[in-house]
Design a protein around this motif. Structure first.
Motif, short mmCIF file in Angstrom:
data_model
loop_
_atom_site.label_atom_id
_atom_site.label_comp_id
_atom_site.label_asym_id
_atom_site.label_seq_id
_atom_site.Cartn_x
_atom_site.Cartn_y
_atom_site.Cartn_z
N THR A 1 30.70 -19.23 -27.47
CA THR A 1 30.19 -17.92 -27.06
C THR A 1 28.79 -17.68 -27.61
O THR A 1 27.93 -17.14 -26.91
N ALA A 2 28.55 -18.09 -28.84
CA ALA A 2 27.21 -17.92 -29.43
C ALA A 2 26.16 -18.69 -28.64
O ALA A 2 25.06 -18.18 -28.39
N VAL A 3 26.49 -19.90 -28.22
CA VAL A 3 25.54 -20.69 -27.41
C VAL A 3 25.35 -20.03 -26.05
O VAL A 3 24.21 -19.87 -25.58
N ALA A 4 26.44 -19.65 -25.41
CA ALA A 4 26.36 -19.05 -24.08
C ALA A 4 25.53 -17.76 -24.09
O ALA A 4 24.77 -17.50 -23.15
N GLU A 5 25.66 -16.98 -25.15
CA GLU A 5 24.88 -15.74 -25.25
C GLU A 5 23.39 -16.02 -25.38
O GLU A 5 22.58 -15.23 -24.93
N CYS A 6 23.04 -17.15 -25.97
CA CYS A 6 21.62 -17.53 -26.07
C CYS A 6 21.11 -18.12 -24.75
O CYS A 6 19.95 -17.97 -24.40
N GLY A 7 22.00 -18.79 -24.05
CA GLY A 7 21.58 -19.57 -22.88
C GLY A 7 21.36 -18.80 -21.61
O GLY A 7 20.66 -19.25 -20.72
N GLU A 8 21.95 -17.63 -21.52
CA GLU A 8 21.89 -16.92 -20.25
C GLU A 8 21.65 -15.43 -20.49
O GLU A 8 22.23 -14.84 -21.40
N PHE B 1 18.68 -21.76 -25.04
CA PHE B 1 19.90 -22.56 -24.88
C PHE B 1 19.77 -23.88 -25.61
O PHE B 1 20.67 -24.27 -26.36
N LYS B 2 18.66 -24.57 -25.42
CA LYS B 2 18.48 -25.88 -26.04
C LYS B 2 18.56 -25.79 -27.56
O LYS B 2 19.26 -26.57 -28.20
N ASP B 3 17.86 -24.82 -28.14
CA ASP B 3 17.87 -24.66 -29.59
C ASP B 3 19.27 -24.32 -30.11
O ASP B 3 19.74 -24.89 -31.10
N ALA B 4 19.94 -23.38 -29.44
CA ALA B 4 21.30 -22.99 -29.86
C ALA B 4 22.27 -24.16 -29.69
O ALA B 4 23.12 -24.39 -30.55
#
Length: 157
Positions: A115-122, A132-135
């Motif tokens: 969820t943390a990655v998804a929140e950064c990615g979109e 997204f890439k960094d997360a």
């Protein structure tokens, strides 16, 4: 599973992975081993994570020199993000199929990291490539630490 006491902090994925994140990985890895999650169950997901990481390797998100290059970069990032989005249903399926407290704990904690990655990615349906890439890279590091600590804690094959 109820004996796992460690709080995941989304900033380990969104901003910076620090020593507290590594301590979390150590506790999670040990709890997964204690709850009989096998190394192969973790590696099934980990291998997919590494495949996505390989897709993203070498993608430079700085200003593209040509429109064609920008399109290629966008396509690679979109492919990587779609593959990432499919990780959650794959983990859910593995948890249902495999059963057991270890895989259930893994799914619960994996979903927090995911969820943390998804929140950064979109944002509003639009892919934010650099975020997204960094997360995702921090997610990979944390995931790898969990796998290593699982094995170090006696996780079975």
């Amino acid at each position: 599973m109820d004996d796992f006491k460690a709080d995941f902090k989304p900033e380990w994925i969104k901003v910076k992975l620090n020593s507290l994140g590594i301590k979390y990985a150590q506790k999670l890895g040990a709890a997964l081993a204690k709850n009989y999650m096998t190394t192969s169950q973790i590696r099934n997901v980990y291998s997919e994570v590494k495949r996505i990481q390989a897709t993203m390797k070498g993608i430079s998100l700085t200003e593209s020199t040509t429109e064609e290059h920008k399109l290629k970069v966008d396509l690679k990032m979109d492919k990587a993000y779609r593959s990432f989005l499919l990780l959650s249903p794959k983990v859910a399926y593995a948890a249902r199929r495999g059963g057991g407290r270890g895989i259930e704990l893994f799914q619960k904690e994996f979903d927090k990291m995911y969820t943390a990655v998804a929140e950064c990615g979109e944002h509003n349906g639009e892919l934010k490539g650099k975020l997204f890439k960094d997360a995702f890279w921090r997610f990979c590091d944390l995931f790898e630490a969990v796998l290593a600590f699982h094995k170090a804690s006696g996780g079975r094959d």
